[in-house]
Design an enzyme around this catalytic site. Structure first.
Site, PDB file in Angstrom:
ATOM      1  N   ASP A  79     -40.358  19.922  36.894  1.00 55.47           N
ATOM      2  CA  ASP A  79     -39.357  20.991  36.941  1.00 55.47           C
ATOM      3  C   ASP A  79     -38.358  20.807  35.801  1.00 55.47           C
ATOM      4  OD1 ASP A  79     -38.336  23.308  38.675  1.00 55.47           O
ATOM      5  OD2 ASP A  79     -36.554  22.192  38.081  1.00 55.47           O
TER       6      ASP A  79
HETATM    7  C1  LIG Z   1     -35.845  25.426  27.899  1.00 49.18           C
HETATM    8  C2  LIG Z   1     -37.281  25.849  27.914  1.00 49.18           C
HETATM    9  C3  LIG Z   1     -37.959  26.102  29.082  1.00 49.18           C
HETATM   10  N1  LIG Z   1     -39.256  26.490  29.063  1.00 49.18           N
HETATM   11  C4  LIG Z   1     -39.988  26.769  30.308  1.00 49.18           C
HETATM   12  C5  LIG Z   1     -40.707  25.553  30.904  1.00 49.18           C
HETATM   13  C6  LIG Z   1     -40.949  25.989  32.324  1.00 49.18           C
HETATM   14  O1  LIG Z   1     -42.177  26.728  32.391  1.00 49.18           O
HETATM   15  C7  LIG Z   1     -39.790  26.940  32.598  1.00 49.18           C
HETATM   16  C8  LIG Z   1     -38.844  26.308  33.576  1.00 49.18           C
HETATM   17  O2  LIG Z   1     -39.247  26.616  34.858  1.00 49.18           O
HETATM   18  P1  LIG Z   1     -39.887  25.599  35.881  1.00 49.18           P
HETATM   19  O3  LIG Z   1     -39.412  26.021  37.230  1.00 49.18           O
HETATM   20  O4  LIG Z   1     -39.654  24.188  35.465  1.00 49.18           O
HETATM   21  O5  LIG Z   1     -41.455  25.846  35.761  1.00 49.18           O
HETATM   22  P2  LIG Z   1     -42.302  27.166  36.024  1.00 49.18           P
HETATM   23  O6  LIG Z   1     -41.807  27.925  37.231  1.00 49.18           O
HETATM   24  O7  LIG Z   1     -42.440  27.940  34.736  1.00 49.18           O
HETATM   25  O8  LIG Z   1     -43.750  26.549  36.331  1.00 49.18           O
HETATM   26  P3  LIG Z   1     -44.219  25.658  37.594  1.00 49.18           P
HETATM   27  O9  LIG Z   1     -43.076  25.538  38.575  1.00 49.18           O
HETATM   28  O10 LIG Z   1     -45.375  26.406  38.171  1.00 49.18           O
HETATM   29  O11 LIG Z   1     -44.613  24.343  36.981  1.00 49.18           O
HETATM   30  O12 LIG Z   1     -39.131  27.175  31.360  1.00 49.18           O
HETATM   31  C9  LIG Z   1     -39.939  26.647  27.872  1.00 49.18           C
HETATM   32  O13 LIG Z   1     -41.128  27.005  27.862  1.00 49.18           O
HETATM   33  N2  LIG Z   1     -39.289  26.396  26.707  1.00 49.18           N
HETATM   34  C10 LIG Z   1     -37.990  26.004  26.655  1.00 49.18           C
HETATM   35  O14 LIG Z   1     -37.445  25.783  25.559  1.00 49.18           O
END
Ligand SMILES: Cc1cn([C@H]2C[C@H](O)[C@@H](COP(=O)(O)OP(=O)(O)OP(=O)(O)O)O2)c(=O)[nH]c1=O
Length: 207
Positions: A79
């Site tokens: 997360d």
């Molecule tokens: C800050 C940042 C976040 N992110 C993304 C990563 C995560 O996918 C998302 C944060 O949300 P998360 O809740 O961590 O993940 P998710 O809901 O996308 O996926 P899952 O719970 O199924 O694993 O933001 C980027 O891709 N690039 C960035 O620079």
């Protein structure tokens, strides 16, 4: 269990999968879970990332107990939380949310935390929290409008994706870059290797 242990990535994030692939790790299955990701009242960013990674791993473990093929696999969940001080920024789904995040991040330092939770075949939980400090340049309203138009912020913590256009907003980044994208590779590989998941020699002590 005989043969290579299986690995399940409990994530719907394509970034997490491609980061693992980049390190030569191919999960045997993807099992995203659906949990409530709302921070609790007054919850601090680190605690929130840790709690949610654990909850995702827990939910995946419960689901896999009903799956004859994948029961007893390693499970990896993560997360990512973006924070300014104690304030947790939302995972932006709406234009207004993303614009507010970008105004807040403009010209300032913020922190990105990713908690990674590994469940072993014996159902031991191993967890790491990684912190990266990021500073954005000052963003003009025109920068923000143009970025909103790109749509790259959708579903991203803090309303931006460093792996895209927003990479050009970064004036300073201290710590793991892959942590910001959603999965700190060095630490994730160390977690897996520490639990005897077969990782190619040489990668464990990398970086
Ligand atoms: C800050 C940042 C976040 N992110 C993304 C990563 C995560 O996918 C998302 C944060 O949300 P998360 O809740 O961590 O993940 P998710 O809901 O996308 O996926 P899952 O719970 O199924 O694993 O933001 C980027 O891709 N690039 C960035 O620079």
């Amino acid at each position: 269990m005989s043969g290579r242990p299986k690995l399940v990535l409990a994530s719907g994030s394509p970034r997490r999968l491609s980061l693992l692939n980049q390190a030569g790790i191919e999960p045997d299955a993807l099992r995203p879970v659906d949990i409530d990701e709302t921070p609790t009242k007054g919850e601090l960013p680190r605690a929130c990332a840790n709690r949610l990674a654990r909850a995702k791993a827990d939910a995946a473990l419960r689901a896999l107990q009903l799956d004859d093929e994948l029961r007893g696999s390693f499970i990896l969940a993560a997360d990512t939380v973006v924070a300014v001080g104690r304030r947790i920024l939302p995972k932006a789904d709406l234009v207004d949310e993303a614009s507010q995040c970008l105004r807040l991040l403009s010209g300032r330092n913020h922190r990105v935390y990713t908690a990674v939770c590994l469940v072993t075949p014996k159902e031991n939980f191993r967890q790491r929290l990684v912190e990266t400090r990021v500073r954005f340049k000052r963003l003009t309203e025109e920068d923000i409008r143009a970025y909103i138009g790109s749509g790259e912020w959708r579903g991203k913590a803090g309303g931006y994706a460093v792996q895209g256009i927003a990479g050009s907003f970064v004036v300073k980044l201290v710590g793991s870059y892959t942590n910001v994208v959603g999965l700190p590779l060095n630490e994730s590989i160390a977690l897996l290797g520490g639990e005897e998941f077969p990782i190619r020699a040489g990668w464990l002590n990398a970086g």
